[in-house]
Design a protein around this motif. Structure first.
Motif, PDB file in Angstrom:
ATOM      1  N   GLY A  57      25.883 -34.546   1.095  1.00  0.00           N
ATOM      2  CA  GLY A  57      27.390 -35.125   1.361  1.00  0.00           C
ATOM      3  C   GLY A  57      27.673 -34.446   2.797  1.00  0.00           C
ATOM      4  O   GLY A  57      26.904 -33.869   3.407  1.00  0.00           O
ATOM      5  N   SER A  58      28.655 -35.346   3.394  1.00  0.00           N
ATOM      6  CA  SER A  58      29.149 -34.862   4.479  1.00  0.00           C
ATOM      7  C   SER A  58      30.814 -35.301   4.642  1.00  0.00           C
ATOM      8  O   SER A  58      31.120 -36.049   3.664  1.00  0.00           O
ATOM      9  N   GLY A  59      31.242 -34.662   5.617  1.00  0.00           N
ATOM     10  CA  GLY A  59      32.778 -34.954   5.702  1.00  0.00           C
ATOM     11  C   GLY A  59      33.125 -34.641   6.974  1.00  0.00           C
ATOM     12  O   GLY A  59      32.594 -34.001   8.051  1.00  0.00           O
ATOM     13  N   THR A  60      34.531 -35.222   7.408  1.00  0.00           N
ATOM     14  CA  THR A  60      34.993 -35.106   8.613  1.00  0.00           C
ATOM     15  C   THR A  60      36.582 -34.872   8.362  1.00  0.00           C
ATOM     16  O   THR A  60      37.218 -35.282   7.332  1.00  0.00           O
ATOM     17  N   SER A  61      37.291 -34.160   9.323  1.00  0.00           N
ATOM     18  CA  SER A  61      38.644 -34.104   9.092  1.00  0.00           C
ATOM     19  C   SER A  61      39.296 -33.971  10.468  1.00  0.00           C
ATOM     20  O   SER A  61      38.639 -33.532  11.299  1.00  0.00           O
ATOM     21  N   ALA A  62      40.577 -34.379  10.765  1.00  0.00           N
ATOM     22  CA  ALA A  62      41.313 -34.224  12.006  1.00  0.00           C
ATOM     23  C   ALA A  62      42.711 -34.055  11.961  1.00  0.00           C
ATOM     24  O   ALA A  62      43.328 -34.758  10.738  1.00  0.00           O
ATOM     25  N   ALA A  63      43.335 -33.336  12.817  1.00  0.00           N
ATOM     26  CA  ALA A  63      44.996 -33.256  12.570  1.00  0.00           C
ATOM     27  C   ALA A  63      45.498 -33.183  13.922  1.00  0.00           C
ATOM     28  O   ALA A  63      44.641 -32.651  14.822  1.00  0.00           O
ATOM     29  N   GLN A  64      46.499 -33.875  14.298  1.00  0.00           N
ATOM     30  CA  GLN A  64      47.306 -33.985  15.503  1.00  0.00           C
ATOM     31  C   GLN A  64      48.812 -33.631  15.186  1.00  0.00           C
ATOM     32  O   GLN A  64      49.080 -34.004  14.194  1.00  0.00           O
ATOM     33  N   GLY A  65      49.265 -33.185  16.225  1.00  0.00           N
ATOM     34  CA  GLY A  65      50.630 -32.861  16.428  1.00  0.00           C
ATOM     35  C   GLY A  65      51.365 -32.209  17.644  1.00  0.00           C
ATOM     36  O   GLY A  65      50.607 -32.393  18.388  1.00  0.00           O
ATOM     37  N   ARG A  66      52.324 -31.742  17.508  1.00  0.00           N
ATOM     38  CA  ARG A  66      53.418 -31.292  18.554  1.00  0.00           C
ATOM     39  C   ARG A  66      53.382 -29.824  18.330  1.00  0.00           C
ATOM     40  O   ARG A  66      53.342 -29.206  17.320  1.00  0.00           O
ATOM     41  N   MET A  67      53.526 -28.963  19.558  1.00  0.00           N
ATOM     42  CA  MET A  67      54.107 -27.820  19.556  1.00  0.00           C
ATOM     43  C   MET A  67      55.633 -27.575  19.668  1.00  0.00           C
ATOM     44  O   MET A  67      55.949 -28.196  20.690  1.00  0.00           O
ATOM     45  N   VAL A  68      56.597 -27.201  18.949  1.00  0.00           N
ATOM     46  CA  VAL A  68      57.718 -26.984  18.953  1.00  0.00           C
ATOM     47  C   VAL A  68      58.054 -25.556  18.614  1.00  0.00           C
ATOM     48  O   VAL A  68      57.869 -24.728  17.832  1.00  0.00           O
ATOM     49  N   ASN A  69      58.706 -24.951  19.828  1.00  0.00           N
ATOM     50  CA  ASN A  69      59.166 -23.698  20.058  1.00  0.00           C
ATOM     51  C   ASN A  69      57.972 -22.657  19.878  1.00  0.00           C
ATOM     52  O   ASN A  69      58.018 -21.589  19.141  1.00  0.00           O
ATOM     53  N   GLY A  70      56.797 -23.530  20.308  1.00  0.00           N
ATOM     54  CA  GLY A  70      55.471 -22.506  20.066  1.00  0.00           C
ATOM     55  C   GLY A  70      55.020 -22.524  18.688  1.00  0.00           C
ATOM     56  O   GLY A  70      53.945 -21.864  18.312  1.00  0.00           O
ATOM     57  N   GLN A  71      55.494 -23.278  17.809  1.00  0.00           N
ATOM     58  CA  GLN A  71      54.738 -23.460  16.423  1.00  0.00           C
ATOM     59  C   GLN A  71      54.303 -24.773  16.283  1.00  0.00           C
ATOM     60  O   GLN A  71      54.537 -25.743  16.816  1.00  0.00           O
ATOM     61  N   PHE A  72      53.362 -24.810  15.443  1.00  0.00           N
ATOM     62  CA  PHE A  72      52.443 -26.086  15.041  1.00  0.00           C
ATOM     63  C   PHE A  72      53.548 -27.095  14.118  1.00  0.00           C
ATOM     64  O   PHE A  72      54.065 -26.701  13.194  1.00  0.00           O
ATOM     65  N   ALA A  73      53.716 -28.234  14.710  1.00  0.00           N
ATOM     66  CA  ALA A  73      54.345 -29.106  13.903  1.00  0.00           C
ATOM     67  C   ALA A  73      53.283 -30.442  13.747  1.00  0.00           C
ATOM     68  O   ALA A  73      53.256 -31.462  14.731  1.00  0.00           O
ATOM     69  N   PRO A  74      52.549 -30.487  12.639  1.00  0.00           N
ATOM     70  CA  PRO A  74      51.684 -31.550  12.396  1.00  0.00           C
ATOM     71  C   PRO A  74      52.299 -32.908  12.146  1.00  0.00           C
ATOM     72  O   PRO A  74      53.375 -33.011  11.676  1.00  0.00           O
ATOM     73  N   VAL A  75      51.592 -34.235  12.694  1.00  0.00           N
ATOM     74  CA  VAL A  75      51.926 -35.188  12.617  1.00  0.00           C
ATOM     75  C   VAL A  75      51.117 -36.213  11.675  1.00  0.00           C
ATOM     76  O   VAL A  75      51.542 -37.155  10.862  1.00  0.00           O
ATOM     77  N   ASN A  76      49.703 -36.130  12.122  1.00  0.00           N
ATOM     78  CA  ASN A  76      48.885 -36.996  11.124  1.00  0.00           C
ATOM     79  C   ASN A  76      47.576 -35.832  10.563  1.00  0.00           C
ATOM     80  O   ASN A  76      47.167 -35.171  11.598  1.00  0.00           O
TER      81      ASN A  76
END
Length: 258
Positions: A57-76
């Motif tokens: 088996g194999s896999g991939t994953s990805a996340a993108q987002g913004r930094m808001v007041n130093g905190q992670f705010a994921p979008v996708n």
């Protein structure tokens, strides 16, 4: 044009090996980019050795987002898992800490025993990739007990669960690209919804009190990420450990107009 404004950012390029009872069963890589206003992370991996011959088996994953007041705010968030028998892709869109849309392709068969995820449980969450990034507030050394005060509310496209960390100790590690301290946290898993209560794997994870994550820093940031993860199993210790952990701090410059 006025003098440029400088802001710190960091990048990590890491490679990992997975093992079960000391036998290598997989390899993977992880790339993370963090700046003042955005972040991205992507990972890929696959089974190796005997496990590949038995159940490849194999896999991939990805996340993108913004930094808001130093905190992670994921979008996708996107994750794809491919085995000899099937391929599955999970997609999640988030806004303001809430799931805007999510899908699993192909759509899985309904499981009546599965506890449904309510609309309320899709708020105040992050995806699994973002949930593995720990930002330590303050100005002290981030590699310390404060890092283990993190509690993550995670939605992975199917299940909603909490991961709670508790401080255990400090260790020193050595891999290509990083020699230095890591902070070791105990992991407690608590499923909320989207799971089948009678499944043995769920019961086992709930009962576990010896799971650990070893967190190492990304240079130029106050973010720590897993260097090693240990999960006891009935057939031996399952481990994911970095063999390469290269992080660099860079400076991005932005021109200001007067």
């Amino acid at each position: 044009m006025a003098p440029v404004a400088a802001s710190a950012q960091g990048r990590l390029e890491a490679r990992y090996e997975a093992s079960l009872a000391g036998i290598q069963v997989g390899k993977g890589s992880w790339v993370i980019d963090i700046s003042d206003d955005q972040f991205s992370a992507s990972a890929s991996g696959g089974s190796t050795g005997l496990l590949k011959a038995v159940a490849g088996g194999s896999g991939t994953s990805a996340a993108q987002g913004r930094m808001v007041n130093g905190q992670f705010a994921p979008v996708n968030y996107t994750a794809t898992l491919t085995t000899d028998k099937k391929s599955e892709t999970i997609r999640i869109q988030l806004t303001g800490g809430s799931v805007k849309e999510s899908s699993i392709e192909p759509e899985p068969e309904p499981t009546p025993e599965r506890i449904p995820v309510t609309e309320a449980q899709r708020h105040g969450v992050v995806d699994p990739m973002t949930g593995s990034l720990v930002r330590v507030p303050g100005t002290a050394d981030p590699v310390g007990p404060e890092a283990c005060k993190s509690n993550a509310a995670i939605f992975d496209g199917r299940m909603r669960y909490d991961l709670r960390l508790d401080y255990k100790r400090l260790e020193t590690v050595s891999a290509k690209g990083y020699q230095g301290p890591v902070v070791v946290c105990a992991i407690a898993f608590r499923p909320i919804a989207g799971y089948v209560p009678d499944r043995p794997a769920i019961k086992y994870l709930i009962a576990q009190r010896n799971m650990e994550v070893w967190l190492a820093p990304i240079a130029g940031t106050r973010v720590l990420v897993p260097y090693k993860v240990l999960v006891p199993t009935p057939v031996g210790m399952a481990a994911l450990e970095a063999t390469q952990f290269v992080s660099t701090a860079t400076v991005r410059t932005t021109a200001k107009t007067q």
